[in-house]
Scaffold this active site. Structure first.
Site, PDB file in Angstrom:
ATOM      1  N   CYS A  65     -31.941  40.334  -6.114  1.00 35.79           N
ATOM      2  CA  CYS A  65     -30.715  40.771  -5.455  1.00 35.79           C
ATOM      3  C   CYS A  65     -30.036  41.898  -6.231  1.00 35.79           C
ATOM      4  O   CYS A  65     -29.932  41.829  -7.462  1.00 35.79           O
ATOM      5  CB  CYS A  65     -29.747  39.584  -5.312  1.00 35.79           C
ATOM      6  SG  CYS A  65     -28.253  39.991  -4.372  1.00 35.79           S
ATOM      7  N   CYS A  69     -22.875  39.195  -8.567  1.00 38.06           N
ATOM      8  CA  CYS A  69     -22.017  38.004  -8.499  1.00 38.06           C
ATOM      9  C   CYS A  69     -22.246  37.120  -9.734  1.00 38.06           C
ATOM     10  O   CYS A  69     -23.366  36.661  -9.978  1.00 38.06           O
ATOM     11  CB  CYS A  69     -22.306  37.223  -7.228  1.00 38.06           C
ATOM     12  SG  CYS A  69     -22.214  38.221  -5.722  1.00 38.06           S
ATOM     13  N   CYS A  72     -24.086  33.605  -9.625  1.00 36.48           N
ATOM     14  CA  CYS A  72     -25.340  33.457  -8.892  1.00 36.48           C
ATOM     15  C   CYS A  72     -26.571  33.653  -9.777  1.00 36.48           C
ATOM     16  O   CYS A  72     -26.679  34.642 -10.510  1.00 36.48           O
ATOM     17  CB  CYS A  72     -25.370  34.454  -7.734  1.00 36.48           C
ATOM     18  SG  CYS A  72     -26.789  34.212  -6.647  1.00 36.48           S
ATOM     19  N   CYS A 109     -30.062  25.992   7.533  1.00 28.57           N
ATOM     20  CA  CYS A 109     -29.388  27.189   7.042  1.00 28.57           C
ATOM     21  C   CYS A 109     -30.431  28.128   6.455  1.00 28.57           C
ATOM     22  O   CYS A 109     -31.073  27.800   5.455  1.00 28.57           O
ATOM     23  CB  CYS A 109     -28.345  26.822   5.993  1.00 28.57           C
ATOM     24  SG  CYS A 109     -27.106  25.639   6.601  1.00 28.57           S
ATOM     25  N   CYS A 142     -28.149  28.250  11.256  1.00 29.70           N
ATOM     26  CA  CYS A 142     -27.125  29.098  10.641  1.00 29.70           C
ATOM     27  C   CYS A 142     -27.819  30.117   9.755  1.00 29.70           C
ATOM     28  O   CYS A 142     -28.690  29.760   8.955  1.00 29.70           O
ATOM     29  CB  CYS A 142     -26.162  28.236   9.804  1.00 29.70           C
ATOM     30  SG  CYS A 142     -24.857  29.184   8.975  1.00 29.70           S
ATOM     31  N   CYS A 202     -18.979  30.146   9.410  1.00 30.47           N
ATOM     32  CA  CYS A 202     -19.029  29.211   8.293  1.00 30.47           C
ATOM     33  C   CYS A 202     -18.645  29.991   7.046  1.00 30.47           C
ATOM     34  O   CYS A 202     -19.288  30.987   6.707  1.00 30.47           O
ATOM     35  CB  CYS A 202     -20.442  28.640   8.169  1.00 30.47           C
ATOM     36  SG  CYS A 202     -20.724  27.604   6.701  1.00 30.47           S
ATOM     37  N   ARG A 272     -17.736  20.726   4.167  1.00 35.17           N
ATOM     38  CA  ARG A 272     -19.064  20.403   3.641  1.00 35.17           C
ATOM     39  C   ARG A 272     -19.060  20.430   2.113  1.00 35.17           C
ATOM     40  O   ARG A 272     -18.619  21.402   1.506  1.00 35.17           O
ATOM     41  CB  ARG A 272     -20.090  21.414   4.163  1.00 35.17           C
ATOM     42  CG  ARG A 272     -21.535  21.131   3.745  1.00 35.17           C
ATOM     43  CD  ARG A 272     -22.470  22.200   4.291  1.00 35.17           C
ATOM     44  NE  ARG A 272     -22.231  22.371   5.717  1.00 35.17           N
ATOM     45  CZ  ARG A 272     -22.290  23.543   6.341  1.00 35.17           C
ATOM     46  NH1 ARG A 272     -22.558  24.647   5.662  1.00 35.17           N
ATOM     47  NH2 ARG A 272     -22.061  23.625   7.630  1.00 35.17           N
TER      48      ARG A 272
END
Length: 395
Positions: A65, A69, A72, A109, A142, A202, A272
């Site tokens: 990626c 962040c 992460c 997901c 999702c 979401c 959740r």
């Protein structure tokens, strides 16, 4: 406690608490935590009964990626040793999803690392959605692919996606301390794009990144204003090799207070418990089911979760039932196409990558800091099974 009675009354009426009331929930003592859970549990049962919705993550593309962040394990320059692979083929993703569905999940997901999808990536995901729905007609899908460009949310819906996840993660005021390669406004824009395309939005948060109580309340109130149908609450998993690897100040009691605050602010929304419940709630996970009505089954994107069978036994032992595929998750007033969200737009919004632990002294009460447990690094294990491997998944 007058505070809790007031919050229960407001929750049963879907009335927004004040910021002061939300902060007061986070400031309650450990001696009062069972009272807080019992009060928020009344609101949870009003709108969701004793049903627990199971969701299952499929990591379509792991690592690699370009974003930075801090929480992460898939971030730019990561040295975490996670699985790294490019896009799963539709049949591979469908096979991975089938394991979760067989375990009782009703939503899959589909997550991919990266800043956001190219149009070719959207085509890939469209093929994957088709493959999954051909085998499981009633499954909810999702997508969580990062920042969306114009028209991409509409294309995902046309392909059969039911929902789109993009978390705010933290407050607008502290967002720049966590991520520099995109902005808080970028995230809000993507949630709005999902809404506008008719996808179920979401969007949630990650607790334990050094934020204050005020930051937590800020992000949850912002979520209510954005009006998502589901709010994932992640507790930071401090993975070695990430900038936040030393953030180990969350207690189980702190996590319960955070979940209760979210439930009071968003009473009729699917709350959740996402990443980090096994690491920070530990043996108190069953209490959290009195606050949240949804969990992830099995493993997360790059770290391992509790055994899927243990999840099912925990739900049953705590007196809850797994929500069936033929049951509607949201209350009737929200499940209508034109219904409002946590409140409604007029009133005022998978874990980012679901890997989602309080760093600063202002994170909570002194009691939280003084009683914080020692780091439980033994509970953090990099995923080595399931998607991207030849080993059976944890479902």
């Amino acid at each position: 406690m007058d505070l809790l009675n007031t919050l229960v009354d407001k929750g049963l009426r879907r009335e927004l608490p004040t910021r002061e009331e939300a902060l007061a929930v986070l400031a309650t003592s450990d001696d009062d935590v069972l009272d807080v859970v019992a009060a928020a549990g009344k609101v949870r049962r009003q709108w969701f009964g004793r049903r627990v919705k199971l969701n299952y993550l499929v990591n379509l593309k792991s690592g690699l990626c370009p974003e930075d962040c801090s929480y992460c394990s898939q971030r730019l320059g990561s040295s975490t040793g996670i699985l790294k692979y490019s896009w799963l083929k539709p049949d591979e993703a469908s096979k991975a999803a089938a394991a979760g569905l067989a375990g009782g999940a009703k939503r899959v997901c589909l997550v991919a690392s990266g800043r956001g999808p190219t149009d070719r990536d959207v085509d890939r995901v469209a093929g994957t959605i088709k493959a999954i729905k051909e085998q499981n007609e009633d499954v909810e899908v999702c997508a969580c692919l990062g920042l969306l460009s114009d028209g991409q949310a509409e294309r995902l819906r046309e392909a059969g996606a039911d929902a789109y996840n993009h978390n705010l993660n933290t407050s607008e005021g502290t967002y720049g301390d966590i991520t520099t390669t995109h902005t808080y406004a970028d995230r809000v824009d993507t949630v709005n794009k999902a809404h506008a395309a008719g996808l179920s939005a979401c969007s949630g948060l990650i607790a334990g990144m050094g934020e204050s109580d005020e930051d937590l309340v800020d992000v949850v109130f912002s979520l209510r204003e954005l009006d998502p149908d589901s709010v994932p609450v992640n507790f930071l998993i401090p993975v070695e090799g990430t900038p936040l690897a030393k953030e180990w100040n969350l207690t189980p009691q702190r996590c319960l207070r955070i979940l209760a605050m979210v439930r009071f602010v968003c009473p009729d929304v699917e709350v959740r418990i996402a990443g980090g419940r096994e690491v920070h709630l530990r043996t108190m996970q069953p209490l959290a089911l009195h606050l949240a009505n949804s969990i992830f089954l099995g493993d997360y994107l790059t770290t391992e979760g509790q055994a899927g069978q243990a999840d099912l036994e925990m739900i049953a032992d705590a007196g809850f039932v797994v929500e069936g595929a033929d049951e509607v998750t949201l209350p009737q007033h929200r499940s209508q196409v034109a219904a409002g969200g946590c409140g409604s737009h007029a009133e005022a919004g998978c874990g980012s990558h679901a890997e989602a632990g309080c760093g600063s002294g202002v994170c909570g009460s002194h009691e939280d800091t003084a009683q914080a447990n020692e780091p439980r690094t033994d509970l953090v294990a990099v995923r080595r099974r399931g998607a991207g491997t030849d080993l059976a998944p944890n479902a």
